[in-house]
Design an enzyme around this catalytic site. Structure first.
Site, PDB file in Angstrom:
ATOM      1  N   LYS A 264      -4.691  -9.001  -7.101  1.00  0.00           N
ATOM      2  CA  LYS A 264      -5.900  -9.146  -6.273  1.00  0.00           C
ATOM      3  C   LYS A 264      -7.001  -8.196  -6.753  1.00  0.00           C
ATOM      4  O   LYS A 264      -6.691  -7.073  -7.149  1.00  0.00           O
ATOM      5  CB  LYS A 264      -5.502  -8.802  -4.829  1.00  0.00           C
TER       6      LYS A 264
ATOM      7  N   LYS B  27     -10.408  -2.472  -4.382  1.00  0.00           N
ATOM      8  CA  LYS B  27     -11.180  -1.230  -4.503  1.00  0.00           C
ATOM      9  C   LYS B  27     -10.365  -0.144  -5.164  1.00  0.00           C
ATOM     10  O   LYS B  27     -10.898   0.784  -5.750  1.00  0.00           O
ATOM     11  CB  LYS B  27     -11.503  -0.680  -3.106  1.00  0.00           C
TER      12      LYS B  27
ATOM     13  N   LYS C   9       0.821  -1.219   0.000  1.00  0.00           N
ATOM     14  CA  LYS C   9       0.000   0.000   0.000  1.00  0.00           C
ATOM     15  C   LYS C   9       0.847   1.257   0.000  1.00  0.00           C
ATOM     16  O   LYS C   9       0.475   2.263  -0.586  1.00  0.00           O
ATOM     17  CB  LYS C   9      -0.937   0.013   1.209  1.00  0.00           C
TER      18      LYS C   9
HETATM   19  P1  TYM Z   1     -10.774  -4.628   3.745  1.00  0.00           P
HETATM   20  O1  TYM Z   1     -11.760  -3.548   4.021  1.00  0.00           O
HETATM   21  O2  TYM Z   1      -9.647  -4.341   2.828  1.00  0.00           O
HETATM   22  O3  TYM Z   1     -11.525  -5.886   3.180  1.00  0.00           O
HETATM   23  C1  TYM Z   1     -12.661  -6.432   3.820  1.00  0.00           C
HETATM   24  C2  TYM Z   1     -12.647  -7.946   3.721  1.00  0.00           C
HETATM   25  O4  TYM Z   1     -12.645  -8.342   2.351  1.00  0.00           O
HETATM   26  C3  TYM Z   1     -11.585  -9.273   2.111  1.00  0.00           C
HETATM   27  N1  TYM Z   1     -11.079  -9.075   0.749  1.00  0.00           N
HETATM   28  C4  TYM Z   1     -10.931 -10.065  -0.147  1.00  0.00           C
HETATM   29  N2  TYM Z   1     -11.154 -11.393  -0.054  1.00  0.00           N
HETATM   30  C5  TYM Z   1     -10.911 -12.136  -1.171  1.00  0.00           C
HETATM   31  N3  TYM Z   1     -10.434 -11.619  -2.328  1.00  0.00           N
HETATM   32  C6  TYM Z   1     -10.191 -10.296  -2.464  1.00  0.00           C
HETATM   33  N4  TYM Z   1      -9.759  -9.805  -3.618  1.00  0.00           N
HETATM   34  C7  TYM Z   1     -10.432  -9.452  -1.335  1.00  0.00           C
HETATM   35  N5  TYM Z   1     -10.307  -8.125  -1.110  1.00  0.00           N
HETATM   36  C8  TYM Z   1     -10.702  -7.908   0.160  1.00  0.00           C
HETATM   37  C9  TYM Z   1     -10.533  -8.915   3.168  1.00  0.00           C
HETATM   38  O5  TYM Z   1      -9.674 -10.004   3.410  1.00  0.00           O
HETATM   39  C10 TYM Z   1     -11.387  -8.564   4.361  1.00  0.00           C
HETATM   40  O6  TYM Z   1     -11.746  -9.734   5.077  1.00  0.00           O
HETATM   41  N6  TYM Z   1      -7.916  -4.686   7.855  1.00  0.00           N
HETATM   42  C11 TYM Z   1      -9.147  -5.124   7.284  1.00  0.00           C
HETATM   43  C12 TYM Z   1     -10.355  -4.655   8.049  1.00  0.00           C
HETATM   44  C13 TYM Z   1     -10.336  -4.901   9.525  1.00  0.00           C
HETATM   45  C14 TYM Z   1     -10.578  -6.138  10.174  1.00  0.00           C
HETATM   46  C15 TYM Z   1     -10.494  -5.847  11.567  1.00  0.00           C
HETATM   47  C16 TYM Z   1     -10.852  -7.419   9.711  1.00  0.00           C
HETATM   48  C17 TYM Z   1     -10.120  -3.961  10.478  1.00  0.00           C
HETATM   49  N7  TYM Z   1     -10.244  -4.545  11.722  1.00  0.00           N
HETATM   50  C18 TYM Z   1     -10.706  -6.859  12.510  1.00  0.00           C
HETATM   51  C19 TYM Z   1     -11.052  -8.418  10.664  1.00  0.00           C
HETATM   52  C20 TYM Z   1     -10.957  -8.131  12.044  1.00  0.00           C
HETATM   53  C21 TYM Z   1      -9.271  -4.579   5.868  1.00  0.00           C
HETATM   54  O7  TYM Z   1      -8.672  -3.588   5.532  1.00  0.00           O
HETATM   55  O8  TYM Z   1     -10.198  -5.210   5.114  1.00  0.00           O
END
Ligand code: TYM
Length: 333
Positions: free
Chosen positions: A198, A201, A114
């Site tokens: 991947k 967004k 990132k």
């Molecule tokens: P974030 O907002 O980037 O993504 C949310 C969830 O979507 C999953 N994800 C994917 N899974 C499969 N293929 C993809 N291409 C893909 N893109 C995104 C992510 O793995 C995630 O589960 N740090 C985390 C958010 C967070 C969190 C937490 C998660 C903050 N606190 C506590 C679990 C527990 C994040 O940025 O996810």
């Protein structure tokens, strides 16, 4: 066994098929099991590790909430709330930051991706973001964390931090060491334009992803234009090794249809991509369009969405507030 589930999604707009198949679809299944206690967090503090427009941020918090509900999470059964309203999250992140070795954070690959080439300009928030994530999880004595594959390393860090805190402060089992819930298959959905990247967004090309708010025409068009290769679909999964686009499209089809890859290979082996694409577009329309319609309906109902979040905040505050008081006592405050 009753599980305590916690997971979060960033309200940064463009929630897509990767978020749905990697995470939100699993949230729904976990929510539907009455034995589980589920908490789903709109992680707005994480969102501001990258500059946000304040009006868009507010809209995206509501849209993420609407997406949870439209996908099938019942807010009367699960807690849905926005992270910034429960102060314990930021406070807990500070306590954990004070005992987290920099060496552990330096290993985080997502920060490197990132931050890009100019690491010096990335925010400190982006660097310590996995610690805030650990705080989110540990404040609720979480037993299981459903996420996509890209969050695996952050969960390992969360486990290490819990163990280190318990050891440093001689308080065995105070912070519960959580288990990741990452699906064995299809936990990393790839871009429709490049099977080695991947689905994300932040990809500048909207054709790289199916957004959960896409119209029927957009879905069909994006699948039509998705990158493929020139060979027919193989019969066996070993033959998918150097064919990332074929593997991804078959993976998406399998995951959304709730069937294993072998079954999809049986269905499409020897056929052309156009057959797979037609079928895939059809399944996506039947599964994603109703969610998309519901999001569009809910998104205008500010009163309802804000009430869901406010109720969730009260419930989350009760749990996290207690834990942070105990944590402070243990530290010596
Ligand atoms: P974030 O907002 O980037 O993504 C949310 C969830 O979507 C999953 N994800 C994917 N899974 C499969 N293929 C993809 N291409 C893909 N893109 C995104 C992510 O793995 C995630 O589960 N740090 C985390 C958010 C967070 C969190 C937490 C998660 C903050 N606190 C506590 C679990 C527990 C994040 O940025 O996810």
């Amino acid at each position: 066994m009753s599980k305590k589930i916690f997971s979060g999604v960033q309200p940064t707009g463009n929630l897509h098929l990767g978020n749905y198949l990697g995470a939100i679809k699993n949230f729904v299944d976990l929510n539907n099991d009455d034995q589980n206690k589920c908490i789903f967090c709109v992680v707005d503090l994480h969102a501001i590790t990258i500059k946000q427009d304040k009006h868009e941020l507010r809209n995206n918090i509501r849209e993420t909430t609407a997406t949870f509900i439209a996908s099938g999470i019942d807010p009367t059964k699960s807690i849905i709330f926005d992270q910034s309203k429960v102060h314990a999250h930021a406070e807990g992140a500070w306590f954990l930051s004070c005992m987290a070795p920099m060496g552990w954070l330096n290993r985080m690959t997502q920060f490197k991706e990132k931050a890009g080439k100019d690491k010096e300009k990335a925010s400190i928030g982006l660097y310590i973001y996995p610690i805030l994530m650990a705080s989110d999880i540990l404040l609720y004595d979480t037993t299981h964390v459903p996420v996509g594959e890209d969050q695996k390393q952050h969960l390992e860090l969360t486990r290490d931090l819990a163990q280190k805190f318990n050891k440093d402060f001689n308080c065995e089992d105070f912070l519960r060491v959580p288990e990741p819930l990452i699906k064995k298959h299809f936990s990393r959905i790839m871009s429709l334009k490049d099977g080695k990247k991947k689905m994300s967004k932040s990809d500048p090309s909207d054709f790289s992803r199916i957004n959960l708010t896409d119209t029927k025409d957009e879905i069909v068009n994006k699948i039509k234009k998705a990158k493929t290769d020139s060979l027919p679909i193989p019969y066996e999964d070993q033959k998918l090794k150097d064919r990332p686009e074929a593997e991804n499209l078959l993976g998406i089809y399998s995951s959304i249809s709730d069937q294993n890859l072998d079954k999809s290979l049986e269905e499409f082996g020897g056929k052309n991509f156009s057959d797979l694409k037609n079928q895939l577009a059809e399944v996506l329309l039947s599964k994603i369009s109703p969610i998309s319609d519901e999001i569009k309906k809910l998104i205008n109902d500010y009163e309802y969405l804000d009430k869901v979040l406010a109720d969730g905040v009260n419930k989350a505050e009760e749990i996290a507030g207690k834990k942070i008081v105990e944590m402070k006592k243990i530290i010596g405050f």
